[in-house]
Design an enzyme around this catalytic site. Structure first.
Site, mmCIF file in Angstrom:
data_model
loop_
_atom_site.group_PDB
_atom_site.id
_atom_site.type_symbol
_atom_site.label_atom_id
_atom_site.label_comp_id
_atom_site.label_asym_id
_atom_site.label_seq_id
_atom_site.Cartn_x
_atom_site.Cartn_y
_atom_site.Cartn_z
ATOM 1 N N ASP A 210 -1.105 -3.637 4.280
ATOM 2 C CA ASP A 210 -0.820 -2.764 5.592
ATOM 3 C C ASP A 210 -1.662 -1.586 5.353
ATOM 4 O OD1 ASP A 210 0.946 -4.769 6.325
ATOM 5 O OD2 ASP A 210 2.722 -3.626 6.443
ATOM 6 N N ARG B 80 10.485 10.007 -0.691
ATOM 7 C CA ARG B 80 9.319 10.551 0.272
ATOM 8 C C ARG B 80 8.964 11.904 0.349
ATOM 9 N NH1 ARG B 80 8.048 5.622 0.111
ATOM 10 N NH2 ARG B 80 8.818 4.049 1.697
ATOM 11 N N ASP C 90 11.897 6.324 7.768
ATOM 12 C CA ASP C 90 10.823 6.616 6.746
ATOM 13 C C ASP C 90 9.828 7.514 7.568
ATOM 14 O OD1 ASP C 90 11.227 6.019 4.378
ATOM 15 O OD2 ASP C 90 9.957 4.466 4.164
ATOM 16 N N SER D 228 9.207 -7.551 3.500
ATOM 17 C CA SER D 228 8.753 -6.226 2.454
ATOM 18 C C SER D 228 9.521 -5.649 1.775
ATOM 19 C CB SER D 228 8.221 -5.477 3.770
ATOM 20 O OG SER D 228 9.472 -4.730 4.286
#
Length: 312
Positions: free
Chosen positions: A54, A134, A163, A218
């Site tokens: 990706d 993150r 996200d 995923s």
């Protein structure tokens, strides 16, 4: 240690709100970005790059759509796989500035342990395995952007999950005038088959398991957890297959006798196991090994999405 499965559930027919992010003096919503020709002119962008399919497609797409220089940043957060191959992939795609940083110590010391001290659980269940990483990734991206003189940053989060918000609020908090490129909210590659076709045309290697819209779910992984979402997990009645659990043995296969550990704490943080002093990331690694061998750490949840719907 946490290993989480996640699937998507509809929000009872309610309309999902668009995600808008704003910085002083301008809007970077999906509507304004498209009206202005995506995110406007960009000279250099720092991409959060895993080296997977990706983000490799995103790298090429940024080069094609923005005609800009792409700087890649790959974070080693203890995801359990080699990160150096990402450097070779980025070089092969023409990147001149490539950052591969070992952030495991900072991640556990400054993010995971404070979270543990606060007993932070999302909706009383989820151990924030993905989300706690993150802010660190965002911080390092902005630091690199300042170092290399980049005027934009980019991430690979989709336009339907949480996200994108975690990344972008971090970017804007640290550098309000930074441009943010969110490819999943801009491009027309909305299926796995279209992404594979783009990759094939660009000469990006595609693993066979990634071909077709029925490819495997995923994953997101770091020292704290590994989570799964997509495909079969979209059906809450579906029971995850045993081979999905890569870090834990089944309770049926766990030892019948308990494993005892003595953990020493200092000011609320673990500092030693069985009398052996360890660094924060070493402690978490050891506890993952012991817990996984004893069938500890499996979780199946439904998580609410900030932008609407549920992700479980």
């Amino acid at each position: 240690m946490s290993l989480t499965t996640r699937s998507s559930l509809p929000s009872g027919g309610s309309r999902r709100p668009s995600f808008h992010t704003r910085s002083k003096g301008r809007s970077s919503s999906i509507v304004s970005a498209r009206a202005a020709g995506k995110s406007g002119p960009v000279k250099k962008v720092v991409l959060a790059y895993s080296g997977g399919l990706d983000t490799s497609i995103i790298l090429k797409w940024l080069q094609d759509e923005y005609n800009c220089e792409v700087v890649t940043f790959t974070a080693d957060l203890g995801q359990g796989e080699e990160v150096e191959p990402a450097r070779a992939k980025a070089e092969a795609m023409g990147c001149k500035e490539i950052f591969v940083d070992d952030l495991r110590e900072e991640f556990v010391r400054d993010y995971v342990f404070p979270m543990f001290r606060g007993n932070a659980l999302y909706e009383g269940t989820y151990l924030l395995g993905t989300s706690i990483a993150r802010p660190l990734i965002s911080k390092r991206q902005i630091e690199i952007a300042n170092m290399v003189g980049a005027d934009a940053v980019s991430h690979g989060a989709t336009g339907k999950g949480n996200d994108q918000i975690r990344f972008e609020l971090g970017y804007y908090a640290l550098k309000p005038d930074i441009k943010v490129i969110a490819p999943w909210r801009e491009w027309d590659l909305h299926s796995r088959s279209s992404m594979v076709a783009y990759a094939d045309k660009a000469g990006i290697p595609v693993p066979e398991a990634k071909r077709g819209d029925a490819s495997a779910y995923s994953r997101d992984a770091n020292l704290l957890h590994i989570s799964h979402e997509g495909n079969q997990l979209e059906d809450p009645w579906w029971e995850p297959e045993e081979d999905m659990w890569t870090r834990t043995v089944s309770w049926y296969d766990a030892p019948d006798e308990p494993t005892e550990l003595v953990i020493t704490f200092d000011k609320g943080d673990p500092v030693a196991i069985n009398g052996e002093d360890m660094k924060p990331h070493e402690i978490l690694t050891k506890l993952n090994e012991v817990g996984g061998a004893n069938g500890v750490g499996r979780l199946d949840i439904v998580e609410s999405r900030y932008v609407g719907g549920a992700n479980g």
